[in-house]
Design an enzyme around this catalytic site. Structure first.
Site, mmCIF file in Angstrom:
data_model
loop_
_atom_site.group_PDB
_atom_site.id
_atom_site.type_symbol
_atom_site.label_atom_id
_atom_site.label_comp_id
_atom_site.label_asym_id
_atom_site.label_seq_id
_atom_site.Cartn_x
_atom_site.Cartn_y
_atom_site.Cartn_z
ATOM 1 N N HIS A 11 -1.786 -4.704 -8.208
ATOM 2 C CA HIS A 11 -0.516 -3.515 -7.839
ATOM 3 C C HIS A 11 0.415 -3.409 -6.567
ATOM 4 C CE1 HIS A 11 -1.779 -1.797 -11.819
ATOM 5 N NE2 HIS A 11 -2.769 -1.793 -11.263
ATOM 6 N N ASP A 69 -4.738 0.802 5.031
ATOM 7 C CA ASP A 69 -5.395 2.009 4.252
ATOM 8 C C ASP A 69 -4.321 2.545 4.041
ATOM 9 O OD1 ASP A 69 -7.627 2.396 3.224
ATOM 10 O OD2 ASP A 69 -8.456 3.819 4.929
ATOM 11 N N THR A 70 -4.723 3.485 2.716
ATOM 12 C CA THR A 70 -3.937 4.509 1.861
ATOM 13 C C THR A 70 -4.934 5.961 1.870
ATOM 14 O OG1 THR A 70 -2.133 3.545 1.294
ATOM 15 C CG2 THR A 70 -2.747 5.445 0.629
ATOM 16 N N PHE A 152 -1.413 2.651 -10.383
ATOM 17 C CA PHE A 152 -2.455 2.911 -9.723
ATOM 18 C C PHE A 152 -3.169 3.568 -9.391
ATOM 19 C CE2 PHE A 152 -4.138 1.549 -5.582
ATOM 20 C CZ PHE A 152 -2.475 0.960 -5.087
ATOM 21 N N ASP A 155 -1.625 7.925 -8.613
ATOM 22 C CA ASP A 155 -0.801 8.081 -9.563
ATOM 23 C C ASP A 155 -0.320 8.784 -10.693
ATOM 24 O OD1 ASP A 155 0.961 6.231 -7.966
ATOM 25 O OD2 ASP A 155 0.967 4.434 -9.066
ATOM 26 N N HIS A 180 4.727 5.998 0.045
ATOM 27 C CA HIS A 180 3.886 5.963 1.368
ATOM 28 C C HIS A 180 4.457 4.186 2.029
ATOM 29 C CE1 HIS A 180 1.960 5.850 -2.062
ATOM 30 N NE2 HIS A 180 0.985 5.394 -1.577
ATOM 31 N N ARG A 181 3.293 3.633 0.323
ATOM 32 C CA ARG A 181 3.499 2.284 0.728
ATOM 33 C C ARG A 181 4.543 1.433 0.604
ATOM 34 N NH1 ARG A 181 -0.811 1.579 -1.190
ATOM 35 N NH2 ARG A 181 0.153 1.232 -2.992
HETATM 36 P P1 IMP Z 1 -6.672 1.963 -0.002
HETATM 37 O O1 IMP Z 1 -7.238 1.662 1.047
HETATM 38 O O2 IMP Z 1 -5.666 1.318 -0.053
HETATM 39 O O3 IMP Z 1 -6.781 0.555 -1.933
HETATM 40 O O4 IMP Z 1 -6.287 2.974 -0.978
HETATM 41 C C1 IMP Z 1 -7.261 3.935 -1.161
HETATM 42 C C2 IMP Z 1 -7.602 4.491 -2.461
HETATM 43 O O5 IMP Z 1 -6.314 5.539 -2.421
HETATM 44 C C3 IMP Z 1 -7.410 3.253 -3.507
HETATM 45 O O6 IMP Z 1 -8.030 3.357 -4.505
HETATM 46 C C4 IMP Z 1 -6.693 5.165 -4.680
HETATM 47 O O7 IMP Z 1 -7.448 5.156 -5.429
HETATM 48 C C5 IMP Z 1 -5.982 5.281 -3.716
HETATM 49 N N1 IMP Z 1 -4.464 4.598 -3.118
HETATM 50 C C6 IMP Z 1 -3.435 4.181 -2.914
HETATM 51 N N2 IMP Z 1 -2.554 3.979 -2.442
HETATM 52 C C7 IMP Z 1 -2.635 4.246 -4.032
HETATM 53 C C8 IMP Z 1 -0.961 4.605 -4.485
HETATM 54 O O8 IMP Z 1 0.335 4.159 -4.183
HETATM 55 N N3 IMP Z 1 -0.795 5.326 -5.821
HETATM 56 C C9 IMP Z 1 -2.182 6.045 -6.067
HETATM 57 N N4 IMP Z 1 -2.982 5.916 -5.427
HETATM 58 C C10 IMP Z 1 -3.101 4.795 -4.417
#
Ligand code: IMP
Length: 198
Positions: A11, A69-70, A152, A155, A180-181
């Protein structure tokens, strides 16, 4: 030039490739290099995790590396799940179990108080000890049941400000244009265009 994306999440790879579609840029993934690396995201900030991931992958690949990282920060839960978003419902968390736990924890919270925001930090690691951070935030609300099948993570429960559909009800293009991303990687794109590629 070649840049390595420190992820195999399809994704994310799709989202990021749609944004960084620059003629002179070849974006590689860990799969493209047959790199089977798992970097533990054990820092307590998004910046710390993004830097750790980018630095560790750079050390193995010797390629300029982008890592992100999100976190989803929910006001009524004092910012939870935040940096722990991926493991919110425990060690064997899935996207479904995380959404379920979030909705349960917000059960008593009225619509008016379900504010939240996603925040992404991207680390662009160019050479040893030379790196830059980029951020992107999207504000919105957590609804009370899952809606939509795209995307994912969280969302299906997040409705971004200015919309009445969830991220999971948007097309990839729609989500990218507001997410955000998307915002963080647009900043990366501007940086690459202005400073490096041209
Ligand atoms: P990551 O560190 O970017 O992998 O994000 C950590 C967690 O945040 C992921 O396992 C998702 O559950 C959630 N996450 C990150 N980006 C998104 C997004 O664009 N939509 C929804 N959930 C997100």
């Amino acid at each position: 030039m070649k840049i390595l994306l420190a992820t195999n999440n399809k994704h994310k790879v799709n989202e990021i490739k749609n944004i960084l579609n620059l003629i002179n840029l070849e974006l590689l993934t860990l799969n493209d290099l047959n790199l089977n690396v798992e970097v533990e995201e054990d820092k307590d900030t998004l910046n710390g995790n993004a830097l750790k991931k980018a630095e560790e992958i750079y050390k193995i690949s010797h390629l300029p590396t982008l890592a992100d990282d999100t976190g989803l920060f929910v006001d009524a839960l004092n910012g939870e799940p935040g940096v722990y978003s991926s493991r919110y419902s425990g060690e064997n968390a899935t996207y479904e179990s995380n959404c379920k736990k979030l909705l349960l924890n917000l059960k008593e919270i009225p619509d008016l108080n379900r504010y939240a925001h996603f925040k992404t930090i991207v680390c662009y690691y160019i050479f040893k000890d030379e790196y830059f951070f980029f951020d992107g935030i999207m504000n919105g609300k957590i609804i009370s049941e899952n809606r939509g099948n795209n995307g994912f993570g969280y969302d299906p429960v997040f409705v971004p400000d200015g919309f009445d559909k969830t991220y999971a009800e948007m097309t990839d293009e729609e989500k990218n244009s507001v997410s955000h991303r998307g915002k963080a990687f647009q900043k990366v794109k501007e940086f690459l265009v202005n400073k490096i590629i041209i």
